[in-house]
Design a protein around this motif. Structure first.
Motif, mmCIF file in Angstrom:
data_model
loop_
_atom_site.group_PDB
_atom_site.id
_atom_site.type_symbol
_atom_site.label_atom_id
_atom_site.label_comp_id
_atom_site.label_asym_id
_atom_site.label_seq_id
_atom_site.Cartn_x
_atom_site.Cartn_y
_atom_site.Cartn_z
ATOM 1 N N CYS A 3 1.004 -0.790 -0.733
ATOM 2 C CA CYS A 3 2.323 -0.168 -0.548
ATOM 3 C C CYS A 3 3.070 -0.896 0.566
ATOM 4 O O CYS A 3 3.874 -0.302 1.286
ATOM 5 C CB CYS A 3 2.180 1.295 -0.176
ATOM 6 N N SER A 56 6.823 -1.725 -0.880
ATOM 7 C CA SER A 56 7.529 -0.637 -1.566
ATOM 8 C C SER A 56 6.805 0.670 -1.262
ATOM 9 O O SER A 56 5.658 0.660 -0.819
ATOM 10 C CB SER A 56 7.559 -0.892 -3.071
ATOM 11 N N PRO A 57 7.463 1.800 -1.505
ATOM 12 C CA PRO A 57 6.789 3.082 -1.262
ATOM 13 C C PRO A 57 5.548 3.230 -2.151
ATOM 14 O O PRO A 57 5.503 2.686 -3.252
ATOM 15 C CB PRO A 57 7.838 4.124 -1.644
ATOM 16 N N CYS A 58 4.575 3.963 -1.666
ATOM 17 C CA CYS A 58 3.393 4.243 -2.474
ATOM 18 C C CYS A 58 3.788 5.127 -3.653
ATOM 19 O O CYS A 58 4.507 6.112 -3.480
ATOM 20 C CB CYS A 58 2.329 4.956 -1.644
ATOM 21 N N LEU A 59 3.340 4.763 -4.833
ATOM 22 C CA LEU A 59 3.608 5.554 -6.027
ATOM 23 C C LEU A 59 2.551 6.637 -6.175
ATOM 24 O O LEU A 59 1.426 6.501 -5.685
ATOM 25 C CB LEU A 59 3.602 4.662 -7.267
ATOM 26 N N SER A 60 2.893 7.680 -6.877
ATOM 27 C CA SER A 60 1.949 8.752 -7.154
ATOM 28 C C SER A 60 0.819 8.219 -8.028
ATOM 29 O O SER A 60 1.048 7.394 -8.920
ATOM 30 C CB SER A 60 2.676 9.885 -7.887
ATOM 31 N N LYS A 119 0.074 -1.156 4.648
ATOM 32 C CA LYS A 119 -0.140 0.157 4.038
ATOM 33 C C LYS A 119 -0.655 0.023 2.605
ATOM 34 O O LYS A 119 -0.174 -0.794 1.824
ATOM 35 C CB LYS A 119 1.177 0.920 4.053
ATOM 36 N N GLN A 162 -2.950 2.603 -0.615
ATOM 37 C CA GLN A 162 -3.288 3.964 -1.009
ATOM 38 C C GLN A 162 -4.523 3.970 -1.898
ATOM 39 O O GLN A 162 -4.589 3.235 -2.870
ATOM 40 C CB GLN A 162 -2.103 4.571 -1.762
ATOM 41 N N THR A 170 -3.656 7.664 2.102
ATOM 42 C CA THR A 170 -3.029 6.458 2.654
ATOM 43 C C THR A 170 -3.984 5.809 3.662
ATOM 44 O O THR A 170 -4.539 6.492 4.517
ATOM 45 C CB THR A 170 -1.690 6.804 3.344
#
Length: 138
Positions: free
Chosen positions: A61, A64-68, A109, A111, A134
């Motif tokens: 991540c 980009s933001p961590c995806l579900s 980062k 996940q 995370t």
């Protein structure tokens, strides 16, 4: 009214079956290429269940933001049987999985994602949940 009661009953059954991630801890530093223990916990509940399997993945991540985990599991590190058991009286039943963090994972980062599948209750209701934790790749 019966419909709402049925939904509430199903929701309570589903919530009673939740698994959890014991390790790694939130924001724990992991190293690309190293082995890491992922502990999947499955506390007892009043509703019976048959544990079937888990899948464990990891995704970066950094950019980009961590995806579900419902959208992506990332690189699959393990998939197979899940047989939690008691190891000490102070912890819920769990199973440890030793997996290798991909050496290609970027620093920053990341996940850990877990998909947990079980059959629940007397009717063997299929239950799937996803979890995430995370971590930091150092």
């Amino acid at each position: 009214m019966k419909f709402i009661a049925s939904l509430a009953a199903l929701a309570s059954v589903a919530l009673a079956q939740n698994a959890g991630i014991g390790y790694p801890k939130e924001a724990q530093k992991l190293h690309a290429g190293d082995d890491v223990v992922v502990q999947v916990q499955r506390p007892n509940s009043l509703t019976g269940s048959t544990e079937l399997s888990v899948a464990i993945g990891i995704t970066s991540c950094v950019s980009s933001p961590c995806l579900s985990p419902e959208d992506t599991m990332g690189n699959i590190l393990y998939h197979g049987d899940f047989k939690p058991s008691y190891h000490e009286s102070s912890a819920p039943p769990y199973e440890n999985f030793t997996v290798k963090v991909p050496s290609s994972l970027k620093n920053g980062k990341a996940q850990i994602n877990v998909a947990h599948f079980a059959l629940v209750g007397a009717s063997n209701y299929p239950f799937l949940e996803t979890l995430n934790r995370t971590v930091t790749i150092a």
